[in-house]
Design a protein around this motif. Structure first.
Motif, PDB file in Angstrom:
ATOM      1  N   ASP A   1       7.994  21.554  15.600  1.00  0.00           N
ATOM      2  CA  ASP A   1       7.890  20.325  14.807  1.00  0.00           C
ATOM      3  C   ASP A   1       9.065  20.220  13.842  1.00  0.00           C
ATOM      4  N   VAL A   2      10.268  20.171  14.394  1.00  0.00           N
ATOM      5  CA  VAL A   2      11.474  20.171  13.555  1.00  0.00           C
ATOM      6  C   VAL A   2      11.562  18.908  12.707  1.00  0.00           C
ATOM      7  N   ASN A   3      11.287  17.755  13.306  1.00  0.00           N
ATOM      8  CA  ASN A   3      11.404  16.497  12.575  1.00  0.00           C
ATOM      9  C   ASN A   3      10.434  16.428  11.405  1.00  0.00           C
ATOM     10  N   GLU A   4       9.212  16.888  11.610  1.00  0.00           N
ATOM     11  CA  GLU A   4       8.233  16.889  10.520  1.00  0.00           C
ATOM     12  C   GLU A   4       8.688  17.802   9.380  1.00  0.00           C
ATOM     13  N   HIS A   5       9.305  18.933   9.729  1.00  0.00           N
ATOM     14  CA  HIS A   5       9.781  19.850   8.692  1.00  0.00           C
ATOM     15  C   HIS A   5      10.987  19.266   7.949  1.00  0.00           C
ATOM     16  N   ILE A   6      11.856  18.579   8.675  1.00  0.00           N
ATOM     17  CA  ILE A   6      12.983  17.927   8.014  1.00  0.00           C
ATOM     18  C   ILE A   6      12.473  16.864   7.037  1.00  0.00           C
ATOM     19  N   LYS A   7      11.424  16.159   7.432  1.00  0.00           N
ATOM     20  CA  LYS A   7      10.855  15.109   6.584  1.00  0.00           C
ATOM     21  C   LYS A   7      10.286  15.670   5.276  1.00  0.00           C
ATOM     22  N   LEU A   8      10.002  16.960   5.230  1.00  0.00           N
ATOM     23  CA  LEU A   8       9.511  17.586   4.001  1.00  0.00           C
ATOM     24  C   LEU A   8      10.620  17.735   2.964  1.00  0.00           C
ATOM     25  N   CYS A   9      11.871  17.595   3.421  1.00  0.00           N
ATOM     26  CA  CYS A   9      13.017  17.931   2.580  1.00  0.00           C
ATOM     27  C   CYS A   9      13.603  16.714   1.873  1.00  0.00           C
ATOM     28  N   ASP A  10      14.175  16.971   0.698  1.00  0.00           N
ATOM     29  CA  ASP A  10      14.971  15.966  -0.009  1.00  0.00           C
ATOM     30  C   ASP A  10      16.420  16.015   0.435  1.00  0.00           C
ATOM     31  N   VAL A  11      16.854  17.173   0.896  1.00  0.00           N
ATOM     32  CA  VAL A  11      18.207  17.367   1.421  1.00  0.00           C
ATOM     33  C   VAL A  11      18.170  18.576   2.342  1.00  0.00           C
ATOM     34  N   THR A  12      18.994  18.568   3.385  1.00  0.00           N
ATOM     35  CA  THR A  12      19.151  19.762   4.219  1.00  0.00           C
ATOM     36  C   THR A  12      20.580  20.280   4.096  1.00  0.00           C
ATOM     37  N   VAL A  13      20.726  21.557   4.380  1.00  0.00           N
ATOM     38  CA  VAL A  13      22.029  22.219   4.265  1.00  0.00           C
ATOM     39  C   VAL A  13      22.412  22.824   5.604  1.00  0.00           C
ATOM     40  N   LEU A  14      23.636  22.574   6.042  1.00  0.00           N
ATOM     41  CA  LEU A  14      24.214  23.303   7.162  1.00  0.00           C
ATOM     42  C   LEU A  14      25.306  24.181   6.572  1.00  0.00           C
ATOM     43  N   ALA A  15      25.100  25.512   6.629  1.00  0.00           N
ATOM     44  CA  ALA A  15      25.985  26.440   5.932  1.00  0.00           C
ATOM     45  C   ALA A  15      26.746  27.373   6.864  1.00  0.00           C
ATOM     46  N   THR A  16      26.785  27.037   8.158  1.00  0.00           N
ATOM     47  CA  THR A  16      27.546  27.844   9.119  1.00  0.00           C
ATOM     48  C   THR A  16      29.035  27.727   8.824  1.00  0.00           C
ATOM     49  N   PRO A  17      29.795  28.837   8.906  1.00  0.00           N
ATOM     50  CA  PRO A  17      31.229  28.753   8.583  1.00  0.00           C
ATOM     51  C   PRO A  17      32.014  27.844   9.520  1.00  0.00           C
TER      52      PRO A  17
ATOM     53  N   ASP B   1       2.440  11.577  10.318  1.00  0.00           N
ATOM     54  CA  ASP B   1       2.245  11.605   8.857  1.00  0.00           C
ATOM     55  C   ASP B   1       1.149  12.584   8.444  1.00  0.00           C
ATOM     56  N   GLU B   2       0.105  12.651   9.246  1.00  0.00           N
ATOM     57  CA  GLU B   2      -0.988  13.582   8.923  1.00  0.00           C
ATOM     58  C   GLU B   2      -0.498  15.025   9.003  1.00  0.00           C
ATOM     59  N   LYS B   3       0.373  15.292   9.972  1.00  0.00           N
ATOM     60  CA  LYS B   3       0.931  16.646  10.104  1.00  0.00           C
ATOM     61  C   LYS B   3       1.789  16.992   8.890  1.00  0.00           C
ATOM     62  N   ILE B   4       2.541  16.009   8.381  1.00  0.00           N
ATOM     63  CA  ILE B   4       3.370  16.237   7.193  1.00  0.00           C
ATOM     64  C   ILE B   4       2.493  16.566   5.988  1.00  0.00           C
ATOM     65  N   ILE B   5       1.387  15.850   5.841  1.00  0.00           N
ATOM     66  CA  ILE B   5       0.450  16.128   4.742  1.00  0.00           C
ATOM     67  C   ILE B   5      -0.101  17.549   4.858  1.00  0.00           C
ATOM     68  N   ASN B   6      -0.470  17.927   6.086  1.00  0.00           N
ATOM     69  CA  ASN B   6      -1.006  19.279   6.312  1.00  0.00           C
ATOM     70  C   ASN B   6       0.044  20.350   6.047  1.00  0.00           C
ATOM     71  N   LEU B   7       1.299  20.069   6.427  1.00  0.00           N
ATOM     72  CA  LEU B   7       2.368  21.031   6.180  1.00  0.00           C
ATOM     73  C   LEU B   7       2.614  21.211   4.688  1.00  0.00           C
ATOM     74  N   LYS B   8       2.551  20.123   3.939  1.00  0.00           N
ATOM     75  CA  LYS B   8       2.718  20.233   2.484  1.00  0.00           C
ATOM     76  C   LYS B   8       1.635  21.111   1.873  1.00  0.00           C
ATOM     77  N   GLU B   9       0.414  20.947   2.367  1.00  0.00           N
ATOM     78  CA  GLU B   9      -0.684  21.800   1.882  1.00  0.00           C
ATOM     79  C   GLU B   9      -0.458  23.251   2.287  1.00  0.00           C
ATOM     80  N   GLN B  10      -0.021  23.443   3.534  1.00  0.00           N
ATOM     81  CA  GLN B  10       0.211  24.791   4.053  1.00  0.00           C
ATOM     82  C   GLN B  10       1.278  25.530   3.243  1.00  0.00           C
TER      83      GLN B  10
END
Length: 360
Positions: free
Chosen positions: A253-269, A170-179
Motif C-alpha cells: 500500500d505505497v500510495n496510502e503510506h505516501i498520503k500519510l506524509c506532508d513531504v517525502t525525501v529521496l536521499a539516494t546519492p 480513505d478508510e485504510k489511511i485512517i486505520n494506518l494513522k491509528e496503527q
C-alpha cells in the motif's frame, strides 16, 4: 503489431526495477501476447501469480545452463522480443538468443548508471547481440553513448517511467494513522529498501535536529541489511528520538503510506530515475530529492519540488522550510501533480515503450 514479448527479470529483489518489469508485462499483455520470466521462489515470483509467468533459476557461474532452458521457451512460444531489466541477466538472455532457433530481438531497459567503457571482447560480443537499449533518462542515454563504442552500440531510445493516479482507500489511511499513532504531526516520509545507499540515516539525523518541532519520520520499506537496520535503531536511541521515528516494514500500500506524509525525501546519492519522486507528486505530496541523476530531470527546484545537496544540514533547512511555509508546500504539491500528469503519465510512457518494441 502481434509480437510475442517476454519480460525477463531474475533479480531476487522487489524494488523499482523489478516492479517495472511487472508493469510492462501487464501493459503489454493488454496489447499483444506477453510472458514473464522470474526466478523461482524469489520476491517477484511470490508477488505475482499469472498463467503467463514461468520461472528460471539463475546460474551465476554457468549462465549457459538457464540459457538452454530460455532458448527452448523462446522457440516453443514463438517469442519475438525478449525485454530484460536487470544488468546481471545480460549473459543469460544473450546466450538464450544465440542458442534459440528463433533468434528474437533483445531490448534492454537500462535502469542503472554506466560508468566505464565497454570495449573489451566480452562486452563487444554481448552488445552486438542486443538490438535496442532503452534509457530511463537522458542522463543514462548520454552515458550509453559515452561508454559503448559506436561500432557495437545498439540502437538507443529514451522513454521515461510513469505512474497513474490511483484512488486511495480513505478508510485504510485512517486505520494506518491509528496503527502508527499519527495525530497532527508533520510527517516526513522516506520510501524504499532500507539500506545505507537509500539514506534513511540522513532523515533520522534531520529529525533529531528538529526534535523540538512537531515532526515525525515515516520510514517505509523492508530491511535489506539487518546490520544497517540495527545501526539505525541504535542511532535513534542515542539521539533520544524513539517517539519520532516510525518503521512500517514492507507494504504493497505505497500510495496510502505516501498520503500519510506532508513531504517525502529521496536521499539516494545517485538515483538513476527516482520512481518514488513521481509517485509522491501524483499523490500531491511535495518531494525533497538529491540534486543528482534522475531528480534533476523530474524536478524544477522550488517550482514543483525541492533539491538538496545530501547533507543533513541542508535537509533540515528544506524540511523546516516546508514545515513553516504552508503556502510553498501546497504550491509544490499542486505543481508536482500537474508535472506528472503532463510528462510522466504511465499509460503514455507505456505506449511509447510499446512503440519502441514494435519498431524493433
Amino acid at each position: 503489431m502481434s509480437k510475442n514479448i517476454l519480460e525477463f527479470c531474475l533479480s531476487p529483489d522487489l524494488g523499482g526495477l523489478e516492479l517495472c518489469a511487472i508493469e510492462y508485462f501487464k501493459y503489454f499483455k493488454t496489447q499483444t501476447y506477453s510472458y514473464l520470466c522470474v526466478a523461482p521462489n524469489k520476491k517477484l515470483d511470490i508477488y505475482l501469480e499469472d498463467e503467463n509467468k514461468f520461472t528460471l533459476k539463475r546460474n551465476k557461474l554457468f549462465p549457459i545452463l538457464p540459457a538452454f532452458k530460455l532458448a527452448k521457451f523462446i522457440d516453443k512460444n514463438d517469442i519475438d522480443v525478449v525485454h530484460f531489466h536487470w544488468t546481471k541477466d545480460i549473459a543469460t538472455v544473450v546466450l538464450g538468443k544465440v542458442l534459440s532457433k528463433r533468434k528474437p530481438k533483445i531490448i534492454q531497459t537500462r535502469h542503472m548508471t554506466m560508468t566505464r567503457f565497454k570495449n573489451d571482447f566480452y562486452h563487444k560480443w554481448l552488445y552486438k547481440n542486443i538490438d535496442t537499449i532503452h534509457a530511463v533518462t537522458y542522463q543514462v542515454k548520454g552515458q550509453l553513448e559515452q561508454f559503448i563504442p559506436s561500432e557495437i552500440r545498439p540502437k538507443l531510445e529514451m522513454v521515461y517511467l510513469g505512474v497513474n493516479e490511483i484512488l486511495v482507500n480513505d478508510e485504510k489511511i485512517i486505520n494506518l494513522k491509528e496503527q502508527y499513532n499519527i495525530k497532527d504531526e508533520f510527517i516526513v516520509g522516506i520510501v524504499g529498501r532500507i539500506e545505507e545507499s537509500k539514506g534513511q540515516y540522513l532523515v533520522i539525523e534531520a529529525i533529531a535536529k528538529l526534535k523540538k518541532l512537531n515532526i515525525k519520520a515515516l520510514i517505509v520499506g523492508h530491511a535489506m541489511d539487518e546490520s544497517y537496520m540495527a545501526e539505525l535503531k541504535l542511532k535513534i536511541k542515542e539521539l533520544e528520538i524513539e517517539d519520532k521515528i516510525i518503521f512500517t516494514g514492507f507494504t504493497k500500500d505505497v500510495n496510502e503510506h505516501i498520503k500519510l506524509c506532508d513531504v517525502t525525501v529521496l536521499a539516494t546519492p545517485k538515483e538513476t530515475f527516482g520512481l518514488v519522486v513521481i509517485e509522491s507528486m501524483i499523490n500531491k505530496v511535495p518531494v525533497i530529492a538529491t540534486a543528482n541523476g534522475g531528480p534533476l530531470e523530474i524536478i524544477d527546484n522550488e517550482e514543483d519540488g525541492l533539491l538538496f545537496d545530501r547533507t543533513t544540514e541542508n535537509l533540515v533547512e528544506k524540511i523546516e522550510l516546508l514545515f513553516i511555509n504552508t503556502e510553498l508546500k501546497n504550491k509544490l504539491a499542486l505543481n508536482g501533480y500537474k508535472k506528472v500528469k503532463e510528462v510522466f503519465d504511465k499509460n503514455t510512457q507505456m505506449q511509447k515503450m510499446y512503440e519502441v518494441i514494435d519498431e524493433s
